[in-house]
Design an enzyme around this catalytic site. Sequence first.
Site, PDB file in Angstrom:
ATOM      1  CG  ASP A  94       6.749  74.187 -39.921  1.00  0.00           C
ATOM      2  OD1 ASP A  94       6.410  74.325 -41.113  1.00  0.00           O
ATOM      3  OD2 ASP A  94       7.931  74.236 -39.541  1.00  0.00           O
ATOM      4  CG  ASP A 140      10.324  71.402 -44.551  1.00  0.00           C
ATOM      5  OD1 ASP A 140      11.053  71.610 -45.530  1.00  0.00           O
ATOM      6  OD2 ASP A 140       9.298  70.711 -44.611  1.00  0.00           O
TER       7      ASP A 140
END
Length: 339
Positions: A135, A137
């Site tokens: 991922d 953020d």
Amino acid sequence: MPMLNMPSLDQLDVRPVENQLTLSKWYEFENAQSVKEGGLAEDSAHCIVLFGTTITGSILLEFLNALALVNIVPTQVCAYQAHEDLPAGVAIMAYFPSGEWPKSDIRQAAGKLGCQGAILPILPQLNTPGLLVMDMDSTVIEIECIDEIARLADVYDEVASVTAEAMAGKLAFNESLHKRVAKLQGIELSLISPLKEDLPLMLGIKQLCEVLKAHQWRLAIASGGFTWFAEALQSRLDLDHVYANTLEIDGQRLTGRVIGEIVDAEKKAEVLNALRERYEVSPGQTLAIGDGANDLVMMAAADLGVAIHGKPKVVEQADAAISEGSLLQFLYFLTVPLP
């Protein structure tokens, strides 16, 4: 690798554990043979790792006592050096009560000692090329990009509240994405360019990527964030692939819309599976990291899913977790010597 006899537990003291156990050598506890002969199923034996600070013999002893309180029976222990910039970690092979997977007990026991702990369902190996899908953020970078854009446009509170609902799993990701992006309509690209040029990396992520690439691992970002930022990270981290959502732009302004296929939870898992097949990744060598509910499907599809500074729901469901400190600690999960 031949086993060594474990020193008597009452001989463990306040010195660092690597001063009392030879690194990368497995030691057997006195009960090991009787446990093996006691009829316990082989698949009830698992590896527990203890890491995150300087582990002394006294800390190890307290941790072993905590395991005994929840009926976990250790049979072997090994101190190992995951990286020269990290304190030595400890791996413990142990038998669990039938049908139990006491992840929270391990984490709590370690936390009380100022450490972190995890149960590894597999032992991926750094020296075997693998795949890590990340991922972006709040995982690879310290911020949520959409929140920072909103802050620049004075709509932060509105956007952040929707973000929080989505990350906690209370709102479908696609719905939340469209709702948040709509609030960014009219923002000039020049306003957010400085953010793109200076994305704050999560502590240790660059060094982790360098180590993995040096061992021929494939690295990818699969993000519910935006290509504008993910692509800026590709060269900084030497990533093989980035997948993210595309903001529509008209006349150097955001239109408030997302174009193309949405990278949601299911798409992230599709990316992971497609890359695993493309690169013919060896069994047990496909890993995923993330912090939010939108990462859980991807993490479940991986051989090992690790929560990074994750939300409580994510930490609970992940195979393992790094809840504080550098992401270089991820190497503790890749460098456990094979018994």
